[in-house]
Design a protein around this motif. Sequence first.
Motif, short mmCIF file in Angstrom:
data_model
loop_
_atom_site.label_atom_id
_atom_site.label_comp_id
_atom_site.label_asym_id
_atom_site.label_seq_id
_atom_site.Cartn_x
_atom_site.Cartn_y
_atom_site.Cartn_z
N LEU A 26 0.83 -1.21 0.00
CA LEU A 26 0.00 0.00 0.00
C LEU A 26 0.86 1.26 0.00
O LEU A 26 0.50 2.25 -0.64
CB LEU A 26 -0.93 -0.01 1.22
CG LEU A 26 -2.02 -1.09 1.21
CD1 LEU A 26 -2.80 -1.05 2.53
CD2 LEU A 26 -2.97 -0.91 0.03
N LEU A 27 1.98 1.21 0.71
CA LEU A 27 2.87 2.37 0.74
C LEU A 27 3.44 2.66 -0.66
O LEU A 27 3.62 3.82 -1.04
CB LEU A 27 4.00 2.12 1.74
CG LEU A 27 4.99 3.29 1.95
CD1 LEU A 27 4.25 4.50 2.53
CD2 LEU A 27 6.12 2.87 2.87
N GLY A 28 3.68 1.62 -1.43
CA GLY A 28 4.20 1.82 -2.78
C GLY A 28 3.22 2.46 -3.74
O GLY A 28 3.62 3.03 -4.75
N THR A 29 1.93 2.37 -3.42
CA THR A 29 0.91 2.97 -4.29
C THR A 29 0.63 4.44 -3.95
O THR A 29 -0.14 5.09 -4.66
CB THR A 29 -0.41 2.19 -4.19
OG1 THR A 29 -0.91 2.25 -2.84
CG2 THR A 29 -0.20 0.74 -4.58
N VAL A 30 1.22 4.93 -2.87
CA VAL A 30 0.97 6.32 -2.46
C VAL A 30 1.33 7.32 -3.56
O VAL A 30 0.55 8.23 -3.88
CB VAL A 30 1.70 6.65 -1.15
CG1 VAL A 30 1.64 8.15 -0.85
CG2 VAL A 30 1.08 5.87 0.00
N PRO A 31 2.53 7.22 -4.20
CA PRO A 31 2.84 8.18 -5.27
C PRO A 31 1.83 8.14 -6.42
O PRO A 31 1.47 9.18 -6.98
CB PRO A 31 4.24 7.75 -5.73
CG PRO A 31 4.83 7.04 -4.57
CD PRO A 31 3.68 6.34 -3.92
N PHE A 32 1.37 6.92 -6.77
CA PHE A 32 0.39 6.80 -7.86
C PHE A 32 -0.91 7.51 -7.51
O PHE A 32 -1.44 8.29 -8.29
CB PHE A 32 0.14 5.33 -8.16
CG PHE A 32 -1.03 5.10 -9.09
CD1 PHE A 32 -0.93 5.35 -10.45
CD2 PHE A 32 -2.24 4.65 -8.59
CE1 PHE A 32 -2.01 5.15 -11.29
CE2 PHE A 32 -3.32 4.44 -9.42
CZ PHE A 32 -3.20 4.70 -10.78
N ALA A 34 -1.40 9.78 -5.28
CA ALA A 34 -1.17 11.22 -5.16
C ALA A 34 -1.16 11.88 -6.54
O ALA A 34 -1.75 12.96 -6.72
CB ALA A 34 0.16 11.48 -4.44
N TYR A 35 -0.53 11.23 -7.48
CA TYR A 35 -0.51 11.75 -8.86
C TYR A 35 -1.92 11.82 -9.44
O TYR A 35 -2.32 12.82 -10.05
CB TYR A 35 0.38 10.86 -9.72
CG TYR A 35 0.44 11.27 -11.17
CD1 TYR A 35 1.35 12.22 -11.62
CD2 TYR A 35 -0.42 10.68 -12.10
CE1 TYR A 35 1.39 12.59 -12.94
CE2 TYR A 35 -0.38 11.06 -13.43
CZ TYR A 35 0.53 12.00 -13.86
OH TYR A 35 0.56 12.37 -15.17
N VAL A 36 -2.70 10.74 -9.25
CA VAL A 36 -4.08 10.71 -9.76
C VAL A 36 -4.92 11.79 -9.10
O VAL A 36 -5.73 12.46 -9.76
CB VAL A 36 -4.69 9.31 -9.53
CG1 VAL A 36 -6.18 9.31 -9.84
CG2 VAL A 36 -3.99 8.27 -10.40
N ALA A 37 -4.74 11.97 -7.80
CA ALA A 37 -5.53 12.97 -7.08
C ALA A 37 -5.23 14.38 -7.56
O ALA A 37 -6.13 15.20 -7.76
CB ALA A 37 -5.29 12.85 -5.57
N ILE A 38 -3.93 14.67 -7.77
CA ILE A 38 -3.53 16.03 -8.13
C ILE A 38 -3.88 16.36 -9.57
O ILE A 38 -4.39 17.45 -9.87
CB ILE A 38 -2.02 16.23 -7.88
CG1 ILE A 38 -1.72 16.12 -6.39
CG2 ILE A 38 -1.56 17.58 -8.41
CD1 ILE A 38 -0.24 16.13 -6.06
N PHE A 39 -3.65 15.43 -10.48
CA PHE A 39 -3.79 15.73 -11.90
C PHE A 39 -5.07 15.20 -12.53
O PHE A 39 -5.33 15.50 -13.71
CB PHE A 39 -2.59 15.18 -12.68
CG PHE A 39 -1.30 15.85 -12.33
CD1 PHE A 39 -0.98 17.10 -12.83
CD2 PHE A 39 -0.40 15.24 -11.46
CE1 PHE A 39 0.19 17.72 -12.50
CE2 PHE A 39 0.79 15.86 -11.12
CZ PHE A 39 1.09 17.10 -11.63
#
Length: 300
Positions: A26-32, A34-39
């Motif tokens: 789950l920690l490894g999916t945080v950047p993904f 975050a990217y989806v949320a922002i963009f």
Amino acid sequence: MADVVEAPEPAARAPRLRGLARARGLLGTVPFFAYVAIFLVVPTLVVVIGAFAGDGGFTMANVTALGDQYILAAFGRSILLSAVTAAIGAVLGALLAYALVTARPGGLLRRVVTAASGVLAQFGGVTLAFAFLATIGLSGFVTVFLRDHLSIDIYSGGVWLFELPGLALVYTYFQIPLMVIVFLPALDGIRPQWREATESLGGTTWQYWTRVAGPLLAPAFLGSTLLLFANSFSAYATAAALVSQGNPIIPLQIRTALTSEVVLGQQNLGKAMALGMVVVVAVVMSLYALLQRRTARWLG
């Protein structure tokens, strides 16, 4: 004598190890996310909220204005442009992908074409518009060569490069390699044994393609065509660089609504048009996902 502490049994350690592995996953999916949320998520929320926002709060005026003739015409031209370029790109790209499948697996030709398709599928915007202007523009080297040496004027009927026909030609340039990339795995999934079985049962090539390979490839082909439609429908930079006057398609209409003077009470009309685009793309991509799911049943 000191007490001996027994090591926990492997069965007792297993749930703890699975929990740690799940937490790291789950920690490894945080950047993904975050990217989806922002963009993706945040811009979509801004468009949706803004489409129903007015001076006095909630309003339907922006969405109602989408029924104006010039907006409907822009949507119609965008859908027509996307449908035409998706159809042309799908047919030509599928033929090119089939030619690659028939070539030697892992050969130089396949590696070069797939690598070039991956680059050309992302080649757009100002760079692509300039390339076409320098090639077949009013003073492009191909235009000048044909006019001076062969007495052929490709603009005798009008300056079509800066209108919908020109956009269709430019969009097809990146639609074909995109089709090669997305349709090639489906062609690779066709087993040679299926054709051999058809021939052993007395079937012809026509029967093989119409009764075996065709029905299997149809969902992948239609899904890839829908992906090309969405890709063309949402394209903006190339059209903005190529078309300097007028707003023939809806992305350019949104640009005008966001950057120029607006009618009082329609400050968020651009966001309402963007919401219309989001709805169209969402419908198309939902159909694409359904077709891809069906393709995955036999491709896997």
